[in-house]
Design an enzyme around this catalytic site. Sequence first.
Site, PDB file in Angstrom:
ATOM      1  N   ASN A   7     -19.897 -39.894  -0.306  1.00 56.44           N
ATOM      2  CA  ASN A   7     -19.753 -38.736   0.985  1.00 56.44           C
ATOM      3  C   ASN A   7     -20.683 -38.997   1.953  1.00 56.44           C
ATOM      4  O   ASN A   7     -21.770 -38.663   1.758  1.00 56.44           O
ATOM      5  CB  ASN A   7     -19.952 -37.499   0.208  1.00 56.44           C
ATOM      6  N   ARG A  90     -14.990 -39.914   0.314  1.00 57.01           N
ATOM      7  CA  ARG A  90     -14.282 -38.572   0.888  1.00 57.01           C
ATOM      8  C   ARG A  90     -14.253 -38.829   2.408  1.00 57.01           C
ATOM      9  O   ARG A  90     -15.059 -39.449   2.954  1.00 57.01           O
ATOM     10  CB  ARG A  90     -15.366 -37.513   0.630  1.00 57.01           C
ATOM     11  N   HIS A 179     -10.697 -28.947   3.111  1.00 56.87           N
ATOM     12  CA  HIS A 179     -11.291 -28.459   1.791  1.00 56.87           C
ATOM     13  C   HIS A 179      -9.862 -28.857   0.722  1.00 56.87           C
ATOM     14  O   HIS A 179      -9.891 -28.516  -0.307  1.00 56.87           O
ATOM     15  CB  HIS A 179     -11.495 -27.115   1.561  1.00 56.87           C
ATOM     16  N   ARG A 240     -19.513 -20.323  11.585  1.00 54.86           N
ATOM     17  CA  ARG A 240     -18.477 -20.171  12.473  1.00 54.86           C
ATOM     18  C   ARG A 240     -17.723 -19.066  12.425  1.00 54.86           C
ATOM     19  O   ARG A 240     -17.579 -18.442  11.546  1.00 54.86           O
ATOM     20  CB  ARG A 240     -17.312 -21.391  11.869  1.00 54.86           C
ATOM     21  N   GLU A 386     -15.639 -31.463  -6.132  1.00 53.08           N
ATOM     22  CA  GLU A 386     -14.626 -32.416  -5.272  1.00 53.08           C
ATOM     23  C   GLU A 386     -15.240 -33.756  -5.570  1.00 53.08           C
ATOM     24  O   GLU A 386     -14.352 -34.773  -5.638  1.00 53.08           O
ATOM     25  CB  GLU A 386     -15.242 -32.172  -3.949  1.00 53.08           C
TER      26      GLU A 386
END
Length: 401
Positions: A7, A90, A179, A240, A386
Amino acid sequence: MKVLVINCGSSSLKYQLITTEDGNVITKGLIEKIGGNSEFCFYGKNGEKITQSHKLKDHAEALGVVVSNLVDPAYKFVGRLEEIDAIGHRVVHGGEEFSKSVIIDDRVISSIEKYAELAPLHNPPNLLGIHSCSKVLPGTKQVAVFDTAFHQTMPESSYFYAIPYEYYDKYKIRRYGFHGTSHRYVTIKAAEFLKKDIESFNCITCHLGNGSSITAVKNGKSADTSMGFTPLEGVVMGTRCGTIDPNIVYFLMNKENMNTAQIDQVLNKKSGLAGFSGISNDLREVTAAAKDGNRRAAIARDLLVKSIRRYIGAYMVELGRVDSIIFTAGIGENDAYVREKCVEGLENFGIAMNTEINRLPSIRGQLTDLSLDGSKTRILLVPTNEEYMIAMETAWVINGK
Ligand code: AMP
C-alpha cells in the site's frame, strides 16, 4: 500462497507478507519519508518492533530495503524471494472499468494512470508501488485490488448525481465510493458469523476511521454508499466536512477570496472533527476535551454521530430488511459511545443494542455480537482487515477464481 501486500502513499510504503491459507502475517512494516531520511519500522518473528534509518531516494529503493529485509537470514521471514507467490496492490481508483481485482499488465497500468485524474493523491503513488515491484521483483505476478471495485454493483439511482448529464458523459462525474475492500471484508465476515448466505445477506457497514464511509449492502453487494465522486462526501470525518450544502463553497470563496486549492484545503484538511472542535482530528482527543467541558468538542462528536445516523436511517429504508449493522475501523471498533449513540432509540425498528456488552473493554479487536437477544437486526463489531482481504483477492485472481 505467500502474498506480499503493498500500500503506497506519496512518501510511504506499507507492506504485509501474508500466508493466505491461514491468514498468518509473517511480517509487516512501514517506510515513511521516502525521498529523504527515511524511517523503516517492521516487526520481527516474535512481534518485536524494530526501527532503522535509511536514505532512500524513491519507492523502488524503499522496496529494495523491504525485499532485502524479507530474505535477511537474521529474521528468516522467507528463505528466497521466489517463495513470494504474488504481490497484491491496494489501488484506490479503478473508475468504472474495474469491478473486480485484476492481474496487472500494461493495459491495467494505463487505466490506473487514466484514473489518476479522479484520485490525484492516491493513484500516482499506487503506480509507483507497481513500477517498483516490476523493477525489484520482476517475474512475480502483481494484482491490483481497487477501493472502488466493490461499489460497482450500485444501481444508477445510487450513483448518478442530478447534474446535467453531459458532465457524466464528459468527465465521468458520478458516485464511485471508497473503502470497498473493507466494506466487502466485514460483510463476508458478518455473514459467516451469522451463518447467513451472502447472496441474500443485507447489512449496513459503518467503516468509521479517520476517513469514514457507510455502505448499504443488498444481497451481499454494494447498493449505495456515502462517499461519492471523491472521499469528501458523506459522514463527518477527522478533517473532512462530509456532505454540506454545495452553495457554502461559492459563498466562502467569495467572502474569503479563496481560490480552488484553498477551498479544497479547507474542506478536506481543515474541517470535520478537527475544524469544528479546534482540538484534533482524533476522536479520542475530541472526547477528552468534551469531557473537560469544551462545548465545541462535544458538538463535534454529536455532528459525527448525527451524520452516521442519517445514513443508517436512509439505508434501512433502501434495504427494507437489515440483517446486520456492522461497526468497523478505528472509531467503529473502539468507541463504545459512538456505537451506542448511532443505534440509540431504534428498538421500534427491531434494532436493540446490549449496552453492557458494547461497553466491555475485552471486546476490542474481537468480532462481537452487540445486540440484545430479541434484536431482529444484529449489531456487530467486526474488526476490519484490508490487507488480508487484498491477499485473499490476489490469491483468488491468481488461481482464476
Ligand atoms: P483508522 O483511520 O481506521 O486508523 O482510524 C483512526 C481513528 O480512529 C483515529 O483518528 C481516532 O479518531 C479513532 N480511534 C482510534 N482508537 C480509538 C479509541 N480507542 N477510541 C476512540 N477513537 C479511536
